[in-house]
Design a protein around this motif. Structure first.
Motif, PDB file in Angstrom:
ATOM      1  N   GLN A 103      44.417  42.313  46.913  1.00 22.05           N
ATOM      2  CA  GLN A 103      45.011  42.730  45.631  1.00 22.05           C
ATOM      3  C   GLN A 103      44.089  42.389  44.460  1.00 22.05           C
ATOM      4  O   GLN A 103      43.938  43.168  43.523  1.00 22.05           O
ATOM      5  N   LEU A 104      43.465  41.216  44.516  1.00 20.48           N
ATOM      6  CA  LEU A 104      42.685  40.747  43.362  1.00 20.48           C
ATOM      7  C   LEU A 104      41.277  41.327  43.310  1.00 20.48           C
ATOM      8  O   LEU A 104      40.777  41.642  42.233  1.00 20.48           O
ATOM      9  N   ILE A 105      40.610  41.458  44.473  1.00 16.63           N
ATOM     10  CA  ILE A 105      39.186  41.867  44.389  1.00 16.63           C
ATOM     11  C   ILE A 105      38.886  43.155  45.140  1.00 16.63           C
ATOM     12  O   ILE A 105      37.741  43.594  45.152  1.00 16.63           O
ATOM     13  N   GLY A 106      39.898  43.767  45.768  1.00 18.21           N
ATOM     14  CA  GLY A 106      39.676  45.031  46.484  1.00 18.21           C
ATOM     15  C   GLY A 106      39.314  44.796  47.943  1.00 18.21           C
ATOM     16  O   GLY A 106      38.838  43.725  48.325  1.00 18.21           O
ATOM     17  N   LYS A 107      39.503  45.847  48.729  1.00 17.28           N
ATOM     18  CA  LYS A 107      39.410  45.723  50.190  1.00 17.28           C
ATOM     19  C   LYS A 107      38.007  45.358  50.692  1.00 17.28           C
ATOM     20  O   LYS A 107      37.849  44.473  51.529  1.00 17.28           O
ATOM     21  N   GLY A 108      36.988  46.041  50.144  1.00 18.53           N
ATOM     22  CA  GLY A 108      35.647  45.855  50.691  1.00 18.53           C
ATOM     23  C   GLY A 108      35.158  44.425  50.565  1.00 18.53           C
ATOM     24  O   GLY A 108      34.717  43.805  51.542  1.00 18.53           O
ATOM     25  N   ARG A 148      32.941  37.406  38.409  1.00 20.60           N
ATOM     26  CA  ARG A 148      32.426  38.780  38.470  1.00 20.60           C
ATOM     27  C   ARG A 148      33.329  39.678  39.317  1.00 20.60           C
ATOM     28  O   ARG A 148      33.550  40.841  39.010  1.00 20.60           O
ATOM     29  N   LEU A 149      33.888  39.089  40.376  1.00 22.12           N
ATOM     30  CA  LEU A 149      34.742  39.861  41.289  1.00 22.12           C
ATOM     31  C   LEU A 149      36.178  40.013  40.782  1.00 22.12           C
ATOM     32  O   LEU A 149      36.963  40.743  41.358  1.00 22.12           O
ATOM     33  N   GLY A 150      36.527  39.254  39.740  1.00 19.99           N
ATOM     34  CA  GLY A 150      37.901  39.317  39.232  1.00 19.99           C
ATOM     35  C   GLY A 150      38.833  38.326  39.910  1.00 19.99           C
ATOM     36  O   GLY A 150      40.051  38.370  39.731  1.00 19.99           O
ATOM     37  N   LEU A 151      38.245  37.423  40.691  1.00 14.34           N
ATOM     38  CA  LEU A 151      39.082  36.407  41.349  1.00 14.34           C
ATOM     39  C   LEU A 151      39.507  35.333  40.351  1.00 14.34           C
ATOM     40  O   LEU A 151      40.580  34.745  40.493  1.00 14.34           O
ATOM     41  N   VAL A 152      38.675  35.051  39.361  1.00 12.66           N
ATOM     42  CA  VAL A 152      39.080  34.115  38.307  1.00 12.66           C
ATOM     43  C   VAL A 152      38.977  34.805  36.941  1.00 12.66           C
ATOM     44  O   VAL A 152      38.167  35.714  36.753  1.00 12.66           O
ATOM     45  N   ASN A 153      39.820  34.337  36.021  1.00 12.10           N
ATOM     46  CA  ASN A 153      39.867  34.947  34.688  1.00 12.10           C
ATOM     47  C   ASN A 153      38.778  34.416  33.772  1.00 12.10           C
ATOM     48  O   ASN A 153      38.240  35.151  32.942  1.00 12.10           O
ATOM     49  N   HIS A 154      38.484  33.112  33.883  1.00 10.59           N
ATOM     50  CA  HIS A 154      37.502  32.474  32.996  1.00 10.59           C
ATOM     51  C   HIS A 154      36.781  31.373  33.752  1.00 10.59           C
ATOM     52  O   HIS A 154      37.358  30.764  34.642  1.00 10.59           O
ATOM     53  N   VAL A 155      35.543  31.103  33.324  1.00 11.23           N
ATOM     54  CA  VAL A 155      34.782  29.971  33.872  1.00 11.23           C
ATOM     55  C   VAL A 155      34.398  29.068  32.709  1.00 11.23           C
ATOM     56  O   VAL A 155      33.993  29.569  31.646  1.00 11.23           O
ATOM     57  N   THR A 156      34.542  27.757  32.908  1.00 12.51           N
ATOM     58  CA  THR A 156      34.187  26.798  31.853  1.00 12.51           C
ATOM     59  C   THR A 156      33.375  25.660  32.473  1.00 12.51           C
ATOM     60  O   THR A 156      33.257  25.587  33.699  1.00 12.51           O
ATOM     61  N   THR A 157      32.912  24.773  31.611  1.00 12.98           N
ATOM     62  CA  THR A 157      32.352  23.531  32.144  1.00 12.98           C
ATOM     63  C   THR A 157      33.529  22.671  32.613  1.00 12.98           C
ATOM     64  O   THR A 157      34.667  22.879  32.157  1.00 12.98           O
ATOM     65  N   PRO A 158      33.276  21.706  33.506  1.00 14.96           N
ATOM     66  CA  PRO A 158      34.388  20.876  33.984  1.00 14.96           C
ATOM     67  C   PRO A 158      35.156  20.198  32.847  1.00 14.96           C
ATOM     68  O   PRO A 158      36.385  20.140  32.860  1.00 14.96           O
ATOM     69  N   ASP A 159      34.435  19.715  31.815  1.00 17.10           N
ATOM     70  CA  ASP A 159      35.154  18.995  30.754  1.00 17.10           C
ATOM     71  C   ASP A 159      35.926  19.916  29.812  1.00 17.10           C
ATOM     72  O   ASP A 159      36.808  19.463  29.084  1.00 17.10           O
ATOM     73  N   GLN A 160      35.642  21.214  29.862  1.00 16.62           N
ATOM     74  CA  GLN A 160      36.388  22.164  29.008  1.00 16.62           C
ATOM     75  C   GLN A 160      37.525  22.867  29.753  1.00 16.62           C
ATOM     76  O   GLN A 160      38.260  23.664  29.169  1.00 16.62           O
TER      77      GLN A 160
END
Ligand code: COA
Length: 260
Positions: A152-157, A176-188
């Motif tokens: 559902q989140l990243i497509g079949k392939g 990039r794949l849409g599995l996560v919404n945002h990336v931050t540093t650990p402290d943020q």
């Protein structure tokens, strides 16, 4: 206050943070831990003072490194089915939670950990997070809906590739794949989660619940999502949130939604 053995549940300023707390096992999910997560989510849903839920892992290394392999190592077919079915119930309750649930992924999110994160409405990851479904290495398949939610989140392939190769991917690739919404540093990480939570909290709680129900209906084969939306949309017109939201717009002020 409920006490738990494997998790921490902390209510602060209207947000319930559930922390899987088995850092010596990289927060691996045994059956009891999953049941405790389910109870903590249900308690947060019931608690009128709670507007949203964050799920994270204790320590710097792992969100959750999967189902507890040592626990199921001697399971029978029937025990395996029960483990999976019990997990599905809890993860479904997270996905269908009427209050926003955000995963703060602070390290390994493998197997059941990736599945737990995927059951949340949104995912924010620290740049040291790693995602994967390595079950095939063990001779099993994902049992907490990984075969469904990853597609559902990243497509079949791409889902097929991750599920079949057991590859681990980093946070940037997951983004990039849409599995996560945002990336931050650990402290943020928590600041970013709180920033998103604050935006959601400012909206109508009844409308947020309607969004959860409609998006869930899209993926539910027993429901017609389009018909479901018509119903939910219409029901909004009978709520105090609608009266307040529209009045606030017309009066050029900020809406103040009353939680019930
Ligand atoms: N189930 C049970 N115990 C687990 C676990 C899991 N899924 N993941 C990690 N642990 C335990 C390890 O057995 C170890 O315990 P010990 O100190 O008593 O031996 C402890 O957590 C630390 O893990 P370790 O493997 O020493 O850390 P690492 O940094 O070398 O490797 C991982 C980290 C995540 C790559 C590795 O632990 C791993 O591959 N875990 C299993 C992932 C997996 O297959 N998950 C899907 C399960 S269905």
């Amino acid at each position: 206050m409920t006490s738990y053995k494997n998790i921490l549940s902390d209510n602060q300023e209207g947000i319930c943070t559930i922390t899987v707390n088995r850092p010596e096992k990289l927060n691996a999910l045994n059956h009891e831990t999953i049941q405790e997560i389910g109870r903590a989510v249900a308690a947060a849903v019931k608690d009128k003072g709670i507007d949203g839920i964050i799920i994270t892992g204790a320590g710097q290394k792992a969100f959750v490194a999967g189902a507890d392999i040592s626990e199921f190592s001697s399971y029978t077919v029937e025990e395996g089915k029960k483990l999976s079915s019990d997990g599905h119930k809890v993860f479904n309750s997270i996905e269908r939670c009427p209050k926003p649930v955000i995963a703060a992924v602070n390290g390994f999110a493998l197997g059941g950990g990736c599945e737990l994160a995927m059951s949340c409405h949104l995912r924010v990851a620290s740049d040291n997070a790693k995602f994967g479904q390595p079950e095939v290495k063990l001779g099993v398949i994902p049992g907490y809906a990984g075969t469904q939610r990853l597609v559902q989140l990243i497509g079949k392939g791409k889902a097929m590739e991750l599920l079949m190769t057991a590859d681990m991917i980093g946070a940037e690739e997951a983004h990039r794949l849409g599995l996560v919404n945002h990336v931050t540093t650990p402290d943020q990480l928590m600041n970013k989660v709180m920033e998103i939570m604050a935006k959601i909290r400012a909206q109508s709680p009844r409308a947020i619940e309607g969004i959860v129900n409609c998006v869930d209906a899209y993926f539910n084969k027993e429901k017609d999502g389009f018909a479901f939306e018509i119903e939910e949309f219409g029901n909004c017109f009978g709520t105090g949130d609608f009266t307040e939201g529209v009045s606030a717009f017309l009066e050029k002020r900020k809406a103040n939604f009353v939680r019930s």
